[in-house]
Design an enzyme around this catalytic site. Structure first.
Site, PDB file in Angstrom:
ATOM      1  NE  ARG A   1      75.997  -3.958  62.081  1.00 25.86           N
ATOM      2  CZ  ARG A   1      76.837  -3.638  63.065  1.00 25.86           C
ATOM      3  NH1 ARG A   1      76.395  -3.064  64.172  1.00 25.86           N
ATOM      4  NH2 ARG A   1      78.134  -3.876  62.965  1.00 25.86           N
TER       5      ARG A   1
ATOM      6  CG  HIS B   1      75.381   2.197  65.163  1.00 24.25           C
ATOM      7  ND1 HIS B   1      75.062   1.528  64.017  1.00 24.25           N
ATOM      8  CD2 HIS B   1      76.217   1.367  65.832  1.00 24.25           C
ATOM      9  CE1 HIS B   1      75.665   0.347  63.987  1.00 24.25           C
ATOM     10  NE2 HIS B   1      76.367   0.229  65.083  1.00 24.25           N
TER      11      HIS B   1
END
Ligand code: GLV
Length: 317
Positions: free
Chosen positions: A232, A280
């Site tokens: 993340r 992502h």
């Protein structure tokens, strides 16, 4: 077609991408027709909603769904949930499904092979019109370490081991994997880091992992190591990464996650010659396999068995 006993009738609300939701609906129709599957904002009688699959649940979840029994994340992570706003006893389940695992294995394997075979240098050489061979090292001489030994980290390590890389893993708690050196806890982190050519971050985002990829950690890697970040964005201290690339402490970085997302157009990472960025996309929940896993979890829930991916709220994943 499931051979299991039918599930008790209940409403299941899906609150995420509606196109993918329609694929979930088909799986539910075929495998769990007793469930009234609905796509947000169509929720029917809210009192009948027992199950919710969401990327972002509604803020007033208890008022929206007073009889909710399980909250499923539609993705692998649960860091997007505000746990303080969720009923304390509500079970929360991460998405652990074969499609996400396969996507992550593909992404990390590609990134590691790209680094291993010096492709970033060859791309830069090509831009300069430079024909220059670099030594080819066998995979067995390339040491790859994965931070995070959940289902994703373990699958990635097994694939890399299959390609002949020298593999190690690190996790908060002790794990055992055949032929892979597993390190555990902060005491063993330096010994894990000091031997790596490529560090892969697959940690969940928790208070303990925010800012984990920082100058101190980079300084414990051998000079010239590379980073593949698929955890993340907030786990990486961007200024520390830029400094480590500038001094040569790190040679390359492959980032699928950034902080913030999307990365602003003027951000220095975009145009950094030693950084590869993807938006992502390393892995995504695959609707057909995900819905099947969720239906299996509904059976487990009703049978009083542990659900796959059940989150330990104290740990945060
Ligand atoms: C993606 O990052 C996910 O959590 O599925």
């Amino acid at each position: 077609m499931s051979l299991q006993a039918p599930l008790p009738a209940a409403t299941f609300v899906y609150k995420s991408d509606p196109v993918r939701g329609r694929q979930w609906a088909e799986v539910f129709r075929a495998q769990a027709p007793e469930i009234d599957f609905r796509i947000w904002p169509d929720m029917g009688d809210p009192a009948k909603v027992r199950f919710l699959a969401a990327w972002e649940p509604p803020e007033n979840i208890s008022e929206c769904f007073p009889n909710l029994q399980v909250l499923f994340s539609s993705g692998a992570g649960v860091d997007q949930f505000n746990f303080a706003a969720l009923p304390p006893a509500l079970p929360v389940v991460r998405m652990v499904e074969p499609g996400i695992v396969q996507g992550m294995v593909e992404y990390v394997t590609r990134a590691v092979l790209d680094l291993h075979r010096d492709m970033p240098q060859y791309r830069r050489q090509q831009q300069r019109g430079e024909w220059k061979a670099l030594p080819v090292r066998p995979a067995s001489q390339r040491r790859i370490g994965v931070l995070g030994l959940g289902s994703l980290g373990q699958a990635v390590l097994q694939a890399l081991q299959g390609l002949g890389f020298a593999c190690a893993g690190w996790s908060r708690s002790q794990h055992q994997m055949d032929g892979i050196c597993c390190y555990a806890g902060s005491d063993e982190l330096p010994a894990f880091l000091e031997k790596l050519d490529v560090l892969v971050c697959l940690l969940p985002l928790t208070d303990a992992t925010r800012g984990f990829l920082n100058a101190d950690l980079f300084s414990r890697l051998p000079v010239g190591a590379a980073l593949v970040h698929v955890g993340r964005g907030p786990q990486l201290v961007t200024a520390d990464l830029l400094a480590a690339l500038a001094t040569g402490q790190l040679s390359e970085a492959v980032l699928d996650v950034t902080d913030p997302e999307p990365l602003p157009t003027a951000h220095p990472l975009w145009r950094h010659p030693q950084v590869q960025i993807t938006p992502h996309i390393a892995s995504m929940t695959q609707p057909l396999s995900a819905a099947a896993v969720v239906i299996d979890n509904l059976h487990r829930f009703h049978a009083g068995q542990p659900m796959t991916g059940l989150v330990d709220r104290a740990r945060g994943y």
